[in-house]
Design an enzyme around this catalytic site. Structure first.
Site, short mmCIF file in Angstrom:
data_model
loop_
_atom_site.label_atom_id
_atom_site.label_comp_id
_atom_site.label_asym_id
_atom_site.label_seq_id
_atom_site.Cartn_x
_atom_site.Cartn_y
_atom_site.Cartn_z
N ASP A 180 0.87 -1.19 0.00
CA ASP A 180 0.00 0.00 0.00
C ASP A 180 0.89 1.22 0.00
O ASP A 180 1.84 1.33 0.79
CB ASP A 180 -0.90 -0.02 1.25
CG ASP A 180 -1.97 1.06 1.19
OD1 ASP A 180 -1.61 2.25 1.02
OD2 ASP A 180 -3.15 0.74 1.32
N ASN A 217 -12.73 -2.64 3.67
CA ASN A 217 -13.80 -1.66 3.77
C ASN A 217 -14.81 -1.87 2.65
O ASN A 217 -14.43 -2.03 1.50
CB ASN A 217 -13.22 -0.24 3.68
CG ASN A 217 -12.23 0.04 4.80
OD1 ASN A 217 -12.40 -0.42 5.93
ND2 ASN A 217 -11.18 0.78 4.50
N GLN A 231 -14.13 2.93 2.29
CA GLN A 231 -13.58 2.43 1.00
C GLN A 231 -13.35 3.62 0.07
O GLN A 231 -14.25 4.44 -0.14
CB GLN A 231 -14.54 1.42 0.34
CG GLN A 231 -13.91 0.75 -0.88
CD GLN A 231 -14.77 -0.35 -1.51
OE1 GLN A 231 -15.93 -0.53 -1.15
NE2 GLN A 231 -14.21 -1.06 -2.46
N HIS A 256 -10.19 -5.15 -2.05
CA HIS A 256 -8.85 -5.38 -1.50
C HIS A 256 -8.92 -5.66 -0.02
O HIS A 256 -9.78 -5.14 0.69
CB HIS A 256 -7.93 -4.17 -1.76
CG HIS A 256 -8.52 -2.86 -1.34
ND1 HIS A 256 -9.46 -2.19 -2.10
CD2 HIS A 256 -8.31 -2.10 -0.25
CE1 HIS A 256 -9.80 -1.06 -1.49
NE2 HIS A 256 -9.13 -1.00 -0.35
#
Ligand code: AMP
Ligand code: ZN
Length: 137
Positions: A30, A85, A92, A98
């Site tokens: 990330d 999320n 989200q 993801h």
């Protein structure tokens, strides 16, 4: 999906730091690195979120998330949060499913996940709440 940033990562049109890849799943760092090693695991087939993902892809994503969690635990993390999320209200921001794999090194890490205790507020409704969810599975 043409306008999806994670589909572009899968296609190689946007660079990423890959951690794992097979024909069904990709895992990469990330960009925010909330904690060191923060990784995202995604299915290669586009799905909007956890709730809409095909079960077979979902199982594979979770299995890869487990591998990554174990790798992080082997290499210094003391704990890991697994998080996904669903929709904007839940945080989200990228609408390609993801799973976040977030290593934890100490209680003061930059991420704070806490559960407020609202039992007093809902204690008389517990059975109704459980029944409503159960009846809509
Ligand atoms: P969420 O808010 O749960 O939808 O998470 C989306 C995550 O995607 C955020 O933690 C972002 O930091 C991450 N992200 C967005 N763009 C990229 C990118 N190009 N490469 C890696 N991570 C990204
Ligand atoms: Zn996508």
């Amino acid at each position: 999906m043409t306008n999806c940033i994670f589909c572009k990562i899968i296609n190689g049109n946007i660079p990423s730091y890959k951690v794992y890849e097979d024909e069904q799943v990709l895992a990469f760092l990330d960009i925010s690195q909330t904690t060191k090693g923060h990784t995202l695991v995604i299915p290669k087939s586009h799905a909007k979120n956890f709730a809409e993902c095909d079960d077979n892809d979902l199982n594979k994503v979770m299995s890869v998330a487990k591998k990554i969690a174990n790798s992080l635990l082997k290499t210094g993390a003391k704990g890991v949060n697994i998080l996904s999320n669903i929709n904007e209200v839940a945080g989200q921001s990228v609408f390609h499913f993801h799973v976040h794999v977030i290593p934890r090194y100490n209680e003061n890490d930059t991420i704070k996940i806490s559960f407020v205790n609202n039992n007093e507020k809902y204690k008389d409704e517990m059975q109704n709440i459980a029944t409503l969810i159960k009846n809509n599975l």
